[in-house]
Design a protein around this motif. Structure first.
Motif, PDB file in Angstrom:
ATOM      1  N   VAL A  40      18.199  -6.853 -49.771  1.00 29.67           N
ATOM      2  CA  VAL A  40      17.700  -6.990 -48.398  1.00 29.67           C
ATOM      3  C   VAL A  40      18.481  -6.064 -47.471  1.00 29.67           C
ATOM      4  N   ALA A  41      19.793  -6.021 -47.641  1.00 33.97           N
ATOM      5  CA  ALA A  41      20.618  -5.148 -46.804  1.00 33.97           C
ATOM      6  C   ALA A  41      20.208  -3.684 -46.989  1.00 33.97           C
ATOM      7  N   ALA A  42      19.948  -3.290 -48.223  1.00 35.64           N
ATOM      8  CA  ALA A  42      19.563  -1.906 -48.495  1.00 35.64           C
ATOM      9  C   ALA A  42      18.206  -1.560 -47.889  1.00 35.64           C
ATOM     10  N   ALA A  43      17.302  -2.540 -47.845  1.00 36.57           N
ATOM     11  CA  ALA A  43      15.956  -2.286 -47.340  1.00 36.57           C
ATOM     12  C   ALA A  43      15.851  -2.447 -45.819  1.00 36.57           C
ATOM     13  N   GLY A  45      17.455  -1.152 -43.081  1.00 35.25           N
ATOM     14  CA  GLY A  45      17.403   0.054 -42.253  1.00 35.25           C
ATOM     15  C   GLY A  45      16.097   0.813 -42.393  1.00 35.25           C
ATOM     16  N   PRO A  46      15.724   1.183 -43.624  1.00 37.62           N
ATOM     17  CA  PRO A  46      14.501   1.976 -43.799  1.00 37.62           C
ATOM     18  C   PRO A  46      13.221   1.261 -43.360  1.00 37.62           C
ATOM     19  N   THR A  47      13.207  -0.064 -43.448  1.00 41.29           N
ATOM     20  CA  THR A  47      11.984  -0.799 -43.104  1.00 41.29           C
ATOM     21  C   THR A  47      11.980  -1.322 -41.677  1.00 41.29           C
ATOM     22  N   GLY A  48      13.129  -1.299 -41.003  1.00 42.51           N
ATOM     23  CA  GLY A  48      13.199  -1.826 -39.647  1.00 42.51           C
ATOM     24  C   GLY A  48      13.091  -3.348 -39.592  1.00 42.51           C
ATOM     25  N   PHE A  49      13.436  -4.008 -40.673  1.00 46.86           N
ATOM     26  CA  PHE A  49      13.386  -5.472 -40.776  1.00 46.86           C
ATOM     27  C   PHE A  49      14.366  -6.073 -39.762  1.00 46.86           C
ATOM     28  N   THR A  50      13.846  -6.672 -38.694  1.00 49.81           N
ATOM     29  CA  THR A  50      14.693  -7.109 -37.580  1.00 49.81           C
ATOM     30  C   THR A  50      15.693  -8.195 -37.954  1.00 49.81           C
ATOM     31  N   HIS A  51      15.328  -9.098 -38.838  1.00 48.21           N
ATOM     32  CA  HIS A  51      16.247 -10.164 -39.250  1.00 48.21           C
ATOM     33  C   HIS A  51      17.022  -9.784 -40.512  1.00 48.21           C
ATOM     34  N   GLY A  52      16.859  -8.547 -40.947  1.00 46.27           N
ATOM     35  CA  GLY A  52      17.407  -8.125 -42.226  1.00 46.27           C
ATOM     36  C   GLY A  52      18.895  -8.326 -42.396  1.00 46.27           C
ATOM     37  N   SER A  53      19.686  -7.949 -41.403  1.00 43.95           N
ATOM     38  CA  SER A  53      21.139  -8.078 -41.569  1.00 43.95           C
ATOM     39  C   SER A  53      21.541  -9.555 -41.621  1.00 43.95           C
TER      40      SER A  53
END
Length: 167
Positions: A40-43, A45-53
């Motif tokens: 999830v962390a790797a994806a 940035g590239p996907t702009g996943f707002t809750h990703g971090s």
């Protein structure tokens, strides 16, 4: 050459096998959660996943590392490792709680986050009860209890933050 029996006529290898079996499910699911958090962390940035971090951190720290610590801790610290039934309940409740917290966050539902938090507190109570009679009163037990306390305090904090984010 045979090994000498240890308490109750059990062989040391048998005791190690029982304790390993008692922790293996938590270790497996926890490692999978850590890997998922890394993905999830790797994806993010590239996907702009707002809750990703946040999702990555939750997967790694709560669903992953903490689960491994709790499962390994109780297996090694309890005078008698928890039964298969207790471990199954712990695995189900702890991971259902994590799933609810993650889902509630992603769909912006405070009610689902609260339900997940309540389940997480129940799971923590099950882990605490499993080491009610420890084999040792060493610093390992203190760390296990500290992990439970940190997680227990973080539940209401997380619920409040979730509610504030939605208001």
């Amino acid at each position: 050459m045979t090994r000498p029996p240890v308490g109750g006529g059990e062989m040391p290898g048998r005791i190690a096998d029982v304790r390993w079996h008692a922790m293996s499910g938590f270790a497996l699911v926890g490692v999978i959660a850590v890997i998922a958090g890394g993905l999830v962390a790797a994806a993010t940035g590239p996907t702009g996943f707002t809750h990703g971090s946040w999702v990555a951190a939750y997967l790694v720290l709560v669903a992953g590392v903490s689960q491994v610590g709790l499962g390994v801790g109780q297996a090694l610290l309890a005078a008698v490792p928890p039964s298969g039934r207790r471990r199954a309940w712990q695995l189900v409740v702890y991971n259902a709680a994590n799933t609810a917290v993650l889902l509630g966050t992603l769909i912006s539902s405070v009610a689902v986050v609260v339900a997940g938090g309540a389940l997480l507190l129940l799971a923590l109570a099950l882990f605490l009860a499993a080491v009610r009679h420890p084999r040792t009163h060493s610093w390992h037990l203190a760390i296990y209890r500290l992990l439970l306390a940190i997680l227990g305090v973080s539940v209401p904090v997380g619920i409040v933050l979730s509610a504030l984010r939605q208001s």
